[in-house]
Design a protein around this motif. Structure first.
Motif, mmCIF file in Angstrom:
data_model
loop_
_atom_site.group_PDB
_atom_site.id
_atom_site.type_symbol
_atom_site.label_atom_id
_atom_site.label_comp_id
_atom_site.label_asym_id
_atom_site.label_seq_id
_atom_site.Cartn_x
_atom_site.Cartn_y
_atom_site.Cartn_z
ATOM 1 N N ARG A 1 44.227 34.906 69.853
ATOM 2 C CA ARG A 1 44.836 36.009 70.598
ATOM 3 C C ARG A 1 45.597 36.940 69.654
ATOM 4 O O ARG A 1 45.607 38.160 69.850
ATOM 5 N N ARG A 2 46.223 36.383 68.630
ATOM 6 C CA ARG A 2 46.918 37.219 67.655
ATOM 7 C C ARG A 2 45.927 38.104 66.907
ATOM 8 O O ARG A 2 46.167 39.300 66.706
ATOM 9 N N ARG A 3 44.807 37.516 66.473
ATOM 10 C CA ARG A 3 43.811 38.305 65.753
ATOM 11 C C ARG A 3 43.248 39.413 66.636
ATOM 12 O O ARG A 3 43.001 40.532 66.174
ATOM 13 N N GLU A 4 43.055 39.122 67.907
ATOM 14 C CA GLU A 4 42.552 40.147 68.819
ATOM 15 C C GLU A 4 43.568 41.267 69.005
ATOM 16 O O GLU A 4 43.206 42.448 69.050
ATOM 17 N N LYS A 5 44.832 40.885 69.102
ATOM 18 C CA LYS A 5 45.868 41.901 69.272
ATOM 19 C C LYS A 5 45.974 42.785 68.030
ATOM 20 O O LYS A 5 46.102 44.020 68.135
#
Length: 475
Positions: free
Chosen positions: A278-282
């Motif tokens: 989720r961090r990488r997507e954000k």
């Protein structure tokens, strides 16, 4: 008190103390009062204002966030707000309130908050539900214990920014004018041409620094406000949720702040892979395009700095698998400017002091994040922003004695001494300024603080002496 409870009956019951926040008293058992505080469901998102029908500690409808609910079960920790609509009194939790608000949404009539004698005019907005919001510039007209209360802007650094760097182009929507970019242009700078006489003179405008933006988010989310029911309810999950919620209605340089703000989720070993994804997507928004490198804002708790030959690794709590890189010279400048804040973590306070960091980051390479600029801020173990270690004993005393208070924030003001170190909200019809005159303050800071103490009725503590007793709570 149901929706059929008339204004006359309500005022008769509370006539002896109209300036005290209207509470469910006398006729309410503890169980009834507890049920009266149950917030509406937060399903489908929406702000805390939408869920419990009142404003928070920010300006003109800024949401209370973490300050509004206890964190388990969504119980509000403020006295239940009451409104006068068509001559009838409705509690904020009254099932009939939605119909009453719908009946005046398109009319000239406005609801009135009954926290003080005569009430304070508010207005009705509609999001997923009808919500009651504070009118602009009326926060100080509410009782200090009212959820819609906001101190005079002059009591914090926000006052110097409102109207220039903090704008409200439409109700509920805030625009911030900042002194940092959202994009860096890749490549070499263009060569300077011949100097020409300017054709016009531009009047300089105030812009918010990274620290001011961090203060604004913490205030908008309610972390600078405290009530006893918040004890033990704040954690990384609450911080993440309400800082992001606070950013939802903020625009910076035409871009919604929520799109560029990352606050680490609570780290758990069992879910670390999903959290990292989720961090990488954000942060995929940092991918460069057309010669431009977008920036994002990370706010979290600083943990450590590992020095290397050419760069430093900045570690943020709850991000153990993704350090932020920073050139060594840049880190040395940051450490020099914020030396007192870095040293504060070793202070003998008896409690943990948090060091928060706001960092503009960009993608150095694929999935490698580099800090472009950063600022630091102290916070208590309960995430209450602090100006310095000297405030810790006062904040601890207020929390330990179960007082209700608000922490004015400095923002970009050159001197913090002119502002109260805290505002006591449970001492009566007016907030009580609490001032600390630190023996370690610089000459200018101490002079500013002494002037602030001399010109107002307030509580003051000079730290070379024992702390005096705090003003007693109102009956």
């Amino acid at each position: 008190m149901g929706s059929s409870f008339t204004m006359a009956k309500f005022c008769a019951i509370n006539a002896e103390n109209l300036l005290i926040p209207l509470r469910i008293r006398l006729a309410c058992s503890g169980t009834m009062a507890q049920h009266a505080c149950v917030a509406l469901s937060s399903e489908g998102g929406g702000s805390m204002q939408e869920q419990i029908f009142f404003d928070g500690p920010g300006r003109n409808g800024l949401q209370p966030g973490a300050a509004a609910t206890s964190g388990d079960g969504g119980l509000p920790v403020f006295p239940v707000q009451h409104f006068s609509i068509h001559g009838r009194v409705f509690a904020a939790t009254d099932p009939g309130l939605q119909l009453a608000l719908a009946s005046i949404h398109d009319d000239a009539e406005r609801p009135r908050c009954l926290c003080v004698a005569g009430g304070v005019e508010m207005y009705v907005a509609r999001h997923r539900k009808y919500v009651v919001k504070r009118m602009p510039e009326t926060g100080k007209d509410h009782h200090p214990s009212c959820p819609s209360y906001e101190p005079d802007a002059a009591l914090s650094g926000l006052g110097e920014l409102v109207g220039e760097a903090v704008l409200e182009p439409e109700p509920g929507r805030v625009e911030l004018r900042v002194d940092f970019p959202w994009t860096r242009t890749q490549g070499h700078a263009l060569p300077r041409g011949e100097s020409l006489a300017p054709a016009e003179i531009t009047v300089p405008r105030r812009r918010m620094s990274l620290r001011a933006v961090m203060h604004f988010l913490f205030e908008r989310a309610g972390f600078n406000r405290w009530t006893p029911a918040m004890a033990g309810k704040r954690n990384q999950g609450v911080l993440c949720k309400y800082l992001l919620a606070a950013a939802a209605d903020i625009d910076v340089k035409g871009i919604p702040l929520a799109e560029r703000l990352y606050v680490p989720e609570p780290f758990q070993e069992s879910t670390k892979a999903d959290t990292a994804q989720r961090r990488r997507e954000k942060l995929a928004i940092l991918q460069p395009h057309d010669g431009h490198a977008p920036l994002a804002l990370v706010i979290g708790e600083f943990k450590a700095c590992d020095r290397a030959d050419h760069a430093c690794r900045i570690w943020i709590r709850h991000m153990p698998d993704a350090p932020l890189l920073m050139p060594t010279k840049s880190w040395e400048r940051l450490a020099r400017v914020h030396a007192s804040l870095l040293e504060a973590r070793d202070a003998d306070t008896g409690r943990r002091i948090r060091l928060m960091i706001a960092a503009l980051i960009r993608a150095r390479r694929e999935l490698t994040y580099e800090i472009d600029s950063a600022s630091l801020m102290l916070a208590s173990d309960q995430w209450i922003p602090l100006e310095g270690v000297h405030e810790c004993p006062l904040i601890d005393a207020l929390v330990g004695q179960e007082r209700r208070f608000l922490k004015p924030l400095r923002y970009d003001a050159p001197q913090g001494g002119v502002f109260p170190n805290a505002l006591l909200l449970d001492g009566g019809a007016m907030p009580i300024p609490l001032h600390i005159v630190s023996a370690f303050a610089g000459a200018k800071e101490r002079t500013a603080k002494e002037k602030a103490v001399a010109k107002s009725e307030c509580w003051a503590w000079r730290t070379e002496q024992p702390m005096p007793a705090l003003p007693s709570p109102a009956a």
